[in-house]
Design a protein around this motif. Sequence first.
Motif, short mmCIF file in Angstrom:
data_model
loop_
_atom_site.label_atom_id
_atom_site.label_comp_id
_atom_site.label_asym_id
_atom_site.label_seq_id
_atom_site.Cartn_x
_atom_site.Cartn_y
_atom_site.Cartn_z
N PRO A 261 -6.44 -18.99 7.79
CA PRO A 261 -7.43 -19.60 8.69
C PRO A 261 -6.83 -20.66 9.60
O PRO A 261 -7.30 -20.86 10.73
N LEU A 262 -5.77 -21.34 9.14
CA LEU A 262 -5.11 -22.33 10.00
C LEU A 262 -4.48 -21.66 11.20
O LEU A 262 -4.64 -22.12 12.35
N ALA B 90 -7.16 -20.62 13.64
CA ALA B 90 -7.68 -21.73 14.45
C ALA B 90 -6.72 -22.07 15.58
O ALA B 90 -7.15 -22.34 16.72
N ASP C 167 -8.72 -23.71 18.65
CA ASP C 167 -9.68 -24.63 18.04
C ASP C 167 -8.93 -25.80 17.43
O ASP C 167 -8.59 -25.80 16.24
N GLU D 90 -9.81 -28.93 16.72
CA GLU D 90 -10.50 -29.69 15.67
C GLU D 90 -10.42 -28.98 14.32
O GLU D 90 -10.13 -29.61 13.30
N LYS D 91 -10.66 -27.68 14.33
CA LYS D 91 -10.59 -26.90 13.09
C LYS D 91 -9.16 -26.88 12.56
O LYS D 91 -8.94 -27.00 11.34
N ALA D 92 -8.21 -26.70 13.43
CA ALA D 92 -6.80 -26.66 13.01
C ALA D 92 -6.40 -27.97 12.36
O ALA D 92 -5.73 -27.99 11.32
N SER D 93 -6.82 -29.08 12.94
CA SER D 93 -6.52 -30.38 12.38
C SER D 93 -7.14 -30.55 11.00
O SER D 93 -6.49 -31.02 10.06
N GLU D 94 -8.37 -30.15 10.87
CA GLU D 94 -9.09 -30.26 9.59
C GLU D 94 -8.42 -29.43 8.50
O GLU D 94 -8.20 -29.91 7.37
N LEU D 95 -8.07 -28.20 8.81
CA LEU D 95 -7.45 -27.31 7.82
C LEU D 95 -6.05 -27.79 7.44
O LEU D 95 -5.65 -27.69 6.28
N GLU E 276 -6.38 -30.66 4.97
CA GLU E 276 -6.75 -30.15 3.65
C GLU E 276 -5.54 -29.55 2.95
O GLU E 276 -5.37 -29.70 1.73
#
Length: 219
Positions: free
Chosen positions: A187-188, A191, A196, A198-203, A206
Amino acid sequence: MNARVNDEPASATLTEQAYAVLRDRLVMLEIRPGEPINEERLRTELGVGRTPIREALKRLEQERLVVAFPRRGTFATDVNISDLSHISEVRRTLEPLAAAAAAERATAEDRASLTDLRSRLDTATPRGDNTELLRADVGVHRAIYRCVHNPFLEDTLVSYDNLATRIWCLFLPRLSGMAGHVDEHVPLLTAIVEGDAEKASELSAEHVIGFERAIRALI
């Protein structure tokens, strides 16, 4: 996936080639912590002269992978679990930044390369081989760092990922769920390919936190 971590281009200089080989052996603990570096044997094995080996070792010393002692020689640095919190502190800051930057800056060629990497991640990585899974993890991280298109940030990211990987290697025989850790990249990569940030940063955040948590559970 290719079992090799070494990703230097064929056009790399002899020093760069020697550096890449030595770096990855040190990172994967093929050269054990505290082990002396035999320059003569490396010259013969790699087919290079004294200067490329010496220049490579100077760079590796700056990256905390080897340490040189006057009149004693050069040795692989120890891996200290006490460094985990310091390494993780840096990575928790820089890895999400890099993932977001990659999502924003990746070229069309970069995105095609990451898409191909994502498609190969599940099918070509041995599920039960923690060492090969870890090599795959390193390869994905380096592919993402290249998409940041900032050589200074890329060098820093690679350096700290190398130090984190050495800690991973200490615990490989006891680690479970390594395949799941590598699968988090799917998923990284998606993203980043889709832009994306924001999503890449979040993943990415994590993923780094999960690494530290997994190691601490074994201490």
